[in-house]
Design a protein around this motif. Structure first.
Motif, short mmCIF file in Angstrom:
data_model
loop_
_atom_site.label_atom_id
_atom_site.label_comp_id
_atom_site.label_asym_id
_atom_site.label_seq_id
_atom_site.Cartn_x
_atom_site.Cartn_y
_atom_site.Cartn_z
N LYS A 107 41.80 34.80 42.58
CA LYS A 107 43.44 34.51 43.20
C LYS A 107 44.41 34.20 42.02
N THR A 152 38.31 31.45 43.55
CA THR A 152 39.58 31.04 43.17
C THR A 152 40.00 31.55 41.85
N ILE A 210 43.26 22.71 43.87
CA ILE A 210 43.40 23.98 44.31
C ILE A 210 42.55 24.44 45.46
N ALA A 211 41.25 24.11 45.64
CA ALA A 211 40.43 24.57 46.47
C ALA A 211 39.14 23.60 46.70
N TYR A 215 34.32 29.14 42.57
CA TYR A 215 35.12 29.42 41.44
C TYR A 215 35.45 30.77 41.15
#
Length: 187
Positions: free
Chosen positions: A183, A180, A150-151, A177
């Motif tokens: 989001k 993310t 994801i990131a 974290y």
């Protein structure tokens, strides 16, 4: 308001960063439950200090992993969890949890995956002599530190002090974290 659960096994510094971010509105969610597989771990004290429910269990008190994971699923369902955030939870999830919450479980890992999977990622990276370290957030699947990324965020470090790398990893983790998770809960 979205509800998240944080799974941790130790100190709980990522839990602390997540809970504080929820409280100040940096994450559009609330921590509804902490799950810990080590009763007495520091994360349980941190959860209690914030008034957040905690399910701390000793895996050996259950007949099987499936048994304690069924209890975890029941507790997640009871508080209406939308997203599960693994934050230093040192157990591989089975099909019980993945079947119930698959696609809604994320993990943070202290390396730039797919490099240095497993519990000793920082030590292995230092021993290997890497010059760029980092953090990865990924969806959880049935593989060890697998699942779609994801990131990621990297930082350069040209040294061999494991404690310094850990300190810098934690700084990156706590920021990345939070960003993310916010989001994901807004998606």
């Amino acid at each position: 308001m979205k509800r998240i659960a944080v799974f941790a096994s130790g100190e709980g510094s990522n839990f602390e960063a997540i809970a504080a971010a929820c409280e100040r509105g940096a994450i559009a969610a609330e921590v509804a439950l902490v799950v810990c597989d080590r009763p007495g771990a520091r994360v349980t004290e941190r959860a209690a200090a914030r008034g957040i429910a905690c399910f701390a269990f000793a895996p050996k008190e259950y007949a099987s992993k499936a048994d304690y994971e069924r209890e975890i699923v029941a507790r997640l369902d009871a508080v209406g969890v939308d997203l599960v955030c693994l934050a230093g939870y040192m157990r591989i999830l089975s099909e019980v949890l993945l079947g119930a919450y698959g696609g809604r479980i994320v993990n943070i890992h202290p390396s730039l995956l797919p490099a240095f999977k497993g519990a000793h990622a920082i030590e292995e990276a230092v021993a290997y002599g890497v010059k760029v370290y980092g953090v990865t957030i990924h969806w959880v699947d049935a593989t060890l530190d697998g699942g779609r990324i994801i990131a990621q965020r990297a930082f350069a470090y040209d040294g061999d002090d494991v404690h310094e790398v850990e300190r810098r990893v934690h700084e990156v983790e706590h920021e990345l974290y939070v960003e993310t998770i916010d989001k994901l809960v807004k998606a």
